[in-house]
Motif scaffolding. Sequence first.
Motif, PDB file in Angstrom:
ATOM      1  N   ARG A  54      46.928-104.620 -25.841  1.00  0.00           N
ATOM      2  CA  ARG A  54      47.840-103.480 -25.837  1.00  0.00           C
ATOM      3  C   ARG A  54      48.184-103.098 -24.397  1.00  0.00           C
ATOM      4  N   VAL A  55      49.472-103.019 -24.113  1.00  0.00           N
ATOM      5  CA  VAL A  55      49.932-102.683 -22.769  1.00  0.00           C
ATOM      6  C   VAL A  55      50.183-101.174 -22.695  1.00  0.00           C
ATOM      7  N   TRP A  56      49.553-100.532 -21.728  1.00  0.00           N
ATOM      8  CA  TRP A  56      49.739 -99.097 -21.501  1.00  0.00           C
ATOM      9  C   TRP A  56      50.777 -98.964 -20.402  1.00  0.00           C
ATOM     10  N   THR A  78      54.573 -97.948 -15.261  1.00  0.00           N
ATOM     11  CA  THR A  78      54.496 -99.227 -14.570  1.00  0.00           C
ATOM     12  C   THR A  78      55.881 -99.610 -14.062  1.00  0.00           C
ATOM     13  N   ALA A  79      55.923-100.513 -13.099  1.00  0.00           N
ATOM     14  CA  ALA A  79      57.199-100.972 -12.552  1.00  0.00           C
ATOM     15  C   ALA A  79      58.050-101.630 -13.637  1.00  0.00           C
ATOM     16  N   GLN A  80      57.398-102.300 -14.587  1.00  0.00           N
ATOM     17  CA  GLN A  80      58.146-102.955 -15.665  1.00  0.00           C
ATOM     18  C   GLN A  80      58.853-101.929 -16.539  1.00  0.00           C
ATOM     19  N   VAL A  81      58.187-100.827 -16.827  1.00  0.00           N
ATOM     20  CA  VAL A  81      58.822 -99.764 -17.613  1.00  0.00           C
ATOM     21  C   VAL A  81      59.993 -99.173 -16.839  1.00  0.00           C
ATOM     22  N   LEU A 187      48.598 -99.689 -17.279  1.00  0.00           N
ATOM     23  CA  LEU A 187      47.841 -98.568 -16.749  1.00  0.00           C
ATOM     24  C   LEU A 187      46.389 -98.638 -17.211  1.00  0.00           C
ATOM     25  N   SER A 188      45.550 -97.932 -16.505  1.00  0.00           N
ATOM     26  CA  SER A 188      44.141 -97.781 -16.863  1.00  0.00           C
ATOM     27  C   SER A 188      43.646 -96.522 -16.167  1.00  0.00           C
TER      28      SER A 188
END
Length: 217
Positions: A54-56, A78-81, A187-188
């Motif tokens: 799962r990508v946060w 994130t930069a991708q978002v 994220l984390s």
Amino acid sequence: MSLHRKHRNFTSLSRRCRRKKVLALKNLIHKERYRCGGLFYDECDISQYDNPDRVWGWSDIYFIGRDPAEFWNAEIITAQVAFNDAVESRAFDEAYGLLSEQERDSEFQRETRPDYNANGEIVSHTLIDRQSKGYRAFGGLTFSQYVQKREEEIARDTPPEVHRRYQYLHGFTYGLGLRIIVDVTSLSQQVIEEAITDFRLRGECEWCSPECVSFET
């Protein structure tokens, strides 16, 4: 008290009032330290992202500022978002601009039907699904089809530049608004804590990295 006063910007509140809100957040962060780590507060269930599949990608967080009368209400993504948001926004704006005012009204008009209870009273409304319509400006494609097409072309041919950054967001009623873009896959808790620490070390000022984030695979 007037309705306007109920929604005053955080920066317009008295220092005493702001300190009170900071103290309340500080207590909440301490109370939730077992879940968020003790440096910030996040309403979302962080544990759901313990699964590596799962990508946060984004979250809304709150953390205390260096000034005892300030705290930050931050969107961290994130930069991708950030890249995806920029592409989607550009494609949508382009498609919207190609339609006439009449076509826009028709495309975005929403029709509903009333829902009744056993007594014949309207209790809610249900959105009616409409058949998508093709437009000459889009070569016969529907609005969503054209937007998707342009998103793919923009991402491939004219991708927007994305930078790591801290950007102020103004007009917040709860805390000081901030947008954080980080160059990570997901994220984390550690990523968020490192971003907060770096923001503080930079004097809690706006900052933008001179280097663009690379999305090469």
